[in-house]
Scaffold this motif. Sequence first.
Motif, mmCIF file in Angstrom:
data_model
loop_
_atom_site.group_PDB
_atom_site.id
_atom_site.type_symbol
_atom_site.label_atom_id
_atom_site.label_comp_id
_atom_site.label_asym_id
_atom_site.label_seq_id
_atom_site.Cartn_x
_atom_site.Cartn_y
_atom_site.Cartn_z
ATOM 1 N N LEU A 1 -119.276 -67.780 9.363
ATOM 2 C CA LEU A 1 -119.266 -66.906 7.770
ATOM 3 C C LEU A 1 -118.416 -65.298 7.223
ATOM 4 O O LEU A 1 -118.591 -64.877 6.447
ATOM 5 C CB LEU A 1 -120.763 -66.891 7.234
ATOM 6 C CG LEU A 1 -121.143 -68.187 7.177
ATOM 7 C CD1 LEU A 1 -123.000 -68.223 6.245
ATOM 8 C CD2 LEU A 1 -120.616 -69.400 6.801
ATOM 9 N N ASP A 2 -118.316 -65.087 8.608
ATOM 10 C CA ASP A 2 -117.784 -63.585 9.288
ATOM 11 C C ASP A 2 -116.526 -63.194 9.177
ATOM 12 O O ASP A 2 -116.160 -61.482 9.937
ATOM 13 C CB ASP A 2 -118.918 -62.429 9.808
ATOM 14 C CG ASP A 2 -120.380 -62.453 9.682
ATOM 15 O OD1 ASP A 2 -121.008 -62.994 8.018
ATOM 16 O OD2 ASP A 2 -120.932 -62.501 10.260
ATOM 17 N N HIS A 3 -115.332 -64.729 9.179
ATOM 18 C CA HIS A 3 -114.566 -64.411 9.376
ATOM 19 C C HIS A 3 -113.033 -64.648 8.383
ATOM 20 O O HIS A 3 -113.806 -65.386 7.373
ATOM 21 C CB HIS A 3 -113.830 -64.726 10.441
ATOM 22 C CG HIS A 3 -115.191 -64.124 11.578
ATOM 23 N ND1 HIS A 3 -114.325 -62.669 12.027
ATOM 24 C CD2 HIS A 3 -115.724 -64.390 12.480
ATOM 25 C CE1 HIS A 3 -115.160 -62.154 13.285
ATOM 26 N NE2 HIS A 3 -116.234 -63.660 13.731
ATOM 27 N N GLY A 4 -111.798 -64.482 8.278
ATOM 28 C CA GLY A 4 -111.201 -65.227 7.534
ATOM 29 C C GLY A 4 -111.355 -65.682 6.358
ATOM 30 O O GLY A 4 -112.292 -64.701 5.387
ATOM 31 N N ILE A 5 -110.747 -66.815 5.804
ATOM 32 C CA ILE A 5 -111.181 -67.134 4.374
ATOM 33 C C ILE A 5 -112.176 -67.460 3.834
ATOM 34 O O ILE A 5 -113.228 -66.618 2.852
ATOM 35 C CB ILE A 5 -110.471 -68.009 3.810
ATOM 36 C CG1 ILE A 5 -108.623 -68.529 4.020
ATOM 37 C CG2 ILE A 5 -110.611 -69.113 2.000
ATOM 38 C CD1 ILE A 5 -108.757 -70.060 4.193
ATOM 39 N N ILE A 6 -113.627 -67.539 4.395
ATOM 40 C CA ILE A 6 -114.610 -67.487 4.102
ATOM 41 C C ILE A 6 -115.057 -65.600 4.146
ATOM 42 O O ILE A 6 -115.718 -65.724 2.672
ATOM 43 C CB ILE A 6 -115.748 -68.333 5.593
ATOM 44 C CG1 ILE A 6 -115.420 -69.706 5.258
ATOM 45 C CG2 ILE A 6 -117.257 -68.071 4.928
ATOM 46 C CD1 ILE A 6 -116.020 -70.631 6.682
ATOM 47 N N ARG A 7 -115.370 -65.120 4.609
ATOM 48 C CA ARG A 7 -115.358 -63.767 4.501
ATOM 49 C C ARG A 7 -114.838 -63.214 3.699
ATOM 50 O O ARG A 7 -115.429 -62.880 2.760
ATOM 51 C CB ARG A 7 -114.955 -62.938 6.214
ATOM 52 C CG ARG A 7 -115.460 -61.440 5.779
ATOM 53 C CD ARG A 7 -115.126 -60.279 6.934
ATOM 54 N NE ARG A 7 -113.632 -60.490 6.985
ATOM 55 C CZ ARG A 7 -112.627 -59.697 6.272
ATOM 56 N NH1 ARG A 7 -113.161 -59.469 5.172
ATOM 57 N NH2 ARG A 7 -111.586 -60.084 6.487
ATOM 58 N N ARG A 8 -113.493 -63.725 2.668
ATOM 59 C CA ARG A 8 -112.618 -62.821 1.626
ATOM 60 C C ARG A 8 -113.301 -63.510 0.763
ATOM 61 O O ARG A 8 -113.402 -62.684 -0.343
ATOM 62 C CB ARG A 8 -111.166 -62.984 2.125
ATOM 63 C CG ARG A 8 -110.585 -62.490 3.089
ATOM 64 C CD ARG A 8 -109.503 -62.202 2.856
ATOM 65 N NE ARG A 8 -108.774 -63.693 2.870
ATOM 66 C CZ ARG A 8 -108.131 -64.222 4.329
ATOM 67 N NH1 ARG A 8 -108.052 -64.055 5.481
ATOM 68 N NH2 ARG A 8 -107.066 -65.423 3.776
ATOM 69 N N ALA A 9 -113.549 -64.658 0.956
ATOM 70 C CA ALA A 9 -114.460 -65.304 -0.364
ATOM 71 C C ALA A 9 -115.740 -64.863 -0.944
ATOM 72 O O ALA A 9 -115.953 -64.528 -2.033
ATOM 73 C CB ALA A 9 -114.233 -66.989 -0.745
ATOM 74 N N GLN A 10 -116.570 -64.575 -0.256
ATOM 75 C CA GLN A 10 -117.441 -64.142 -0.294
ATOM 76 C C GLN A 10 -116.978 -62.595 -1.101
ATOM 77 O O GLN A 10 -118.198 -61.572 -1.777
ATOM 78 C CB GLN A 10 -118.451 -63.968 1.333
ATOM 79 C CG GLN A 10 -118.991 -65.378 1.436
ATOM 80 C CD GLN A 10 -119.488 -64.948 2.947
ATOM 81 O OE1 GLN A 10 -121.116 -65.270 2.322
ATOM 82 N NE2 GLN A 10 -119.146 -65.401 4.065
ATOM 83 N N GLU A 11 -116.356 -61.722 0.209
ATOM 84 C CA GLU A 11 -116.280 -60.527 -0.225
ATOM 85 C C GLU A 11 -115.519 -60.164 -2.308
ATOM 86 O O GLU A 11 -115.951 -59.703 -3.183
ATOM 87 C CB GLU A 11 -115.193 -59.913 0.321
ATOM 88 C CG GLU A 11 -116.019 -59.311 1.881
ATOM 89 C CD GLU A 11 -114.690 -58.549 3.063
ATOM 90 O OE1 GLU A 11 -113.957 -59.167 2.274
ATOM 91 O OE2 GLU A 11 -115.235 -58.115 4.287
ATOM 92 N N ALA A 12 -114.907 -61.432 -2.320
ATOM 93 C CA ALA A 12 -114.496 -61.380 -3.238
ATOM 94 C C ALA A 12 -114.684 -62.537 -4.192
ATOM 95 O O ALA A 12 -114.978 -61.961 -6.259
ATOM 96 C CB ALA A 12 -113.051 -61.555 -3.787
ATOM 97 N N GLY A 13 -116.513 -62.212 -4.179
ATOM 98 C CA GLY A 13 -117.206 -63.050 -5.431
ATOM 99 C C GLY A 13 -117.088 -64.495 -5.924
ATOM 100 O O GLY A 13 -117.664 -64.930 -6.174
ATOM 101 N N LEU A 14 -116.448 -64.860 -5.007
ATOM 102 C CA LEU A 14 -116.092 -66.393 -5.034
ATOM 103 C C LEU A 14 -116.621 -67.075 -4.702
ATOM 104 O O LEU A 14 -116.625 -68.327 -5.158
ATOM 105 C CB LEU A 14 -114.457 -66.674 -5.066
ATOM 106 C CG LEU A 14 -113.757 -65.690 -4.938
ATOM 107 C CD1 LEU A 14 -111.873 -66.230 -4.548
ATOM 108 C CD2 LEU A 14 -113.251 -66.424 -6.643
ATOM 109 N N ALA A 15 -117.092 -66.933 -3.396
ATOM 110 C CA ALA A 15 -118.419 -67.616 -3.053
ATOM 111 C C ALA A 15 -119.178 -66.931 -2.937
ATOM 112 O O ALA A 15 -119.729 -66.056 -1.759
ATOM 113 C CB ALA A 15 -117.748 -68.381 -1.414
#
Length: 260
Positions: free
Chosen positions: A17-31
């Motif tokens: 959960l701490d890398h790539g698209i999943i991490r970015r989606a969380q940081e952007a508030g999308l997930a």
Amino acid sequence: MKIDIVTIFPDFFRGPLDHGIIRRAQEAGLAAIEVHDLRACAHDRHKTVDDRPFGGGEGMVLKPEPIFECIEGMNVAPREGRSGESVVLLSAQGKRFDQSVANELAALERIVLICGRYEGVDERVGQYLADRELSIGDYVLSGGELGAAVIVDCITRLIPGAVGNQASTQQESFTTFSQTRAGDGPSSTCTSGGLLDYPHYTRPADFRGMGVPEVLASGNHEEIRRWRRRAALEKTLHNRPDLLDSAALSEEDKKLLGKL
């Protein structure tokens, strides 16, 4: 989108959960992804979440009590009245997870993933709590954690804004979409039909004597489109001919397959 994961190994997800698209989606508030330790809902001294199966047999089975308590503590709607959310049990006995199921889940507001373990999960979880039972393939894993990580990755990249160029997610293997070629009328609309993706090339144009097909550098968009479609059909025929049984094929596709 809110994603909850129920597991007896919460530390497993620190990496995926701490890398790539999943991490970015969380940081952007999308997930918003939250991992729940199932043992927190076991109240005996040993935090017991499993027991022997009724009727005898090998292995241990995850108990229903801690799973029901964990899910109910998340304020998830009862199974009969759920809308916009889904409780998914990861199990080797589940329906095979594929791109169409991923698209269904990605359209929801919330997903809860229950990771099975040991010999399995008490059947009442699947009967009365989960509304889906999924497997990522026809093989047996030690538990549902790897499957949950795969599903989270597949779904997260479908959330609008998670991938830089969202159009790229509509032109991949197994994806079905409609596209009208620029400058043409409605009769030229083509459908990917869930075939495998066409081959991709990048620089250098010549690598150790292995070249890139000349048509891709020709600038002729119609010829490139035809080449890519033929290559996708050829790769599907070679690697996954079973997909052709349910593919939406145009007359042009059928002619190409006849030549192949």
